[in-house]
Design an enzyme around this catalytic site. Sequence first.
Site, PDB file in Angstrom:
ATOM      1  N   HIS A   5      12.948 -20.133   2.312  1.00  0.00           N
ATOM      2  CA  HIS A   5      14.297 -20.189   2.856  1.00  0.00           C
ATOM      3  C   HIS A   5      14.794 -21.623   2.931  1.00  0.00           C
ATOM      4  O   HIS A   5      14.022 -22.565   2.830  1.00  0.00           O
ATOM      5  CB  HIS A   5      14.382 -19.534   4.247  1.00  0.00           C
ATOM      6  CG  HIS A   5      13.592 -20.243   5.305  1.00  0.00           C
ATOM      7  ND1 HIS A   5      12.351 -19.818   5.715  1.00  0.00           N
ATOM      8  CD2 HIS A   5      13.861 -21.341   6.053  1.00  0.00           C
ATOM      9  CE1 HIS A   5      11.894 -20.615   6.658  1.00  0.00           C
ATOM     10  NE2 HIS A   5      12.799 -21.559   6.882  1.00  0.00           N
ATOM     11  N   GLU A  56      18.232 -19.526   6.481  1.00  0.00           N
ATOM     12  CA  GLU A  56      17.957 -19.467   7.912  1.00  0.00           C
ATOM     13  C   GLU A  56      19.102 -20.190   8.601  1.00  0.00           C
ATOM     14  O   GLU A  56      19.293 -21.397   8.406  1.00  0.00           O
ATOM     15  CB  GLU A  56      16.638 -20.156   8.231  1.00  0.00           C
ATOM     16  CG  GLU A  56      16.364 -20.302   9.721  1.00  0.00           C
ATOM     17  CD  GLU A  56      15.163 -21.186  10.011  1.00  0.00           C
ATOM     18  OE1 GLU A  56      15.229 -21.924  10.994  1.00  0.00           O
ATOM     19  OE2 GLU A  56      14.182 -21.131   9.246  1.00  0.00           O
ATOM     20  N   HIS A  74      24.755 -28.854  -1.809  1.00  0.00           N
ATOM     21  CA  HIS A  74      25.369 -27.538  -1.727  1.00  0.00           C
ATOM     22  C   HIS A  74      24.327 -26.456  -1.972  1.00  0.00           C
ATOM     23  O   HIS A  74      23.223 -26.728  -2.423  1.00  0.00           O
ATOM     24  CB  HIS A  74      26.507 -27.397  -2.758  1.00  0.00           C
ATOM     25  CG  HIS A  74      26.060 -27.562  -4.167  1.00  0.00           C
ATOM     26  ND1 HIS A  74      26.109 -28.772  -4.821  1.00  0.00           N
ATOM     27  CD2 HIS A  74      25.534 -26.680  -5.060  1.00  0.00           C
ATOM     28  CE1 HIS A  74      25.640 -28.621  -6.053  1.00  0.00           C
ATOM     29  NE2 HIS A  74      25.282 -27.363  -6.220  1.00  0.00           N
ATOM     30  N   GLU A 122      28.438 -23.573  -4.052  1.00  0.00           N
ATOM     31  CA  GLU A 122      28.900 -23.548  -5.426  1.00  0.00           C
ATOM     32  C   GLU A 122      28.714 -22.152  -5.986  1.00  0.00           C
ATOM     33  O   GLU A 122      27.632 -21.557  -5.869  1.00  0.00           O
ATOM     34  CB  GLU A 122      28.099 -24.540  -6.282  1.00  0.00           C
ATOM     35  CG  GLU A 122      28.508 -24.550  -7.742  1.00  0.00           C
ATOM     36  CD  GLU A 122      27.660 -25.496  -8.585  1.00  0.00           C
ATOM     37  OE1 GLU A 122      28.138 -25.900  -9.647  1.00  0.00           O
ATOM     38  OE2 GLU A 122      26.514 -25.810  -8.178  1.00  0.00           O
TER      39      GLU A 122
END
Length: 126
Positions: A5, A56, A74, A122
């Site tokens: 994550h 998360e 990003h 993005e």
Amino acid sequence: MRILHTMLRVADLDKSIDFYTRILGMTLLRKHDYPEGKFTLAFVGYGREEENSVLELTYNWGVEEYELGTGFGHIAIGVNDIFKACEDIKKSGGNVIREPGPMKHGTTIIAFVTDPNGYKIELIQE
């Protein structure tokens, strides 16, 4: 090995969960309060954590704003129809900050949106 994550600190957990689930179509996978540490974790994604990388969302109780800094860039999400995705995001109240088009110095079609905390996402045409 695999990436499990990416953690993002968020100032308004409910608003962030709404953005990632309702506007970007992720699922809230789990959410847990940690009263002794005064924080809540929520995990969102496009599939089960056992098989996919997820986000998360960390809410530290009482923190209303974060400086995003200059190191983070990003999150990238692949989409089937970037033009429809951007229209749907706008109709749902999301913020498209770069309309779909070819990336600078390339041909890949991309767009950018921001979440309620200002993090950039993005979108990449698959």
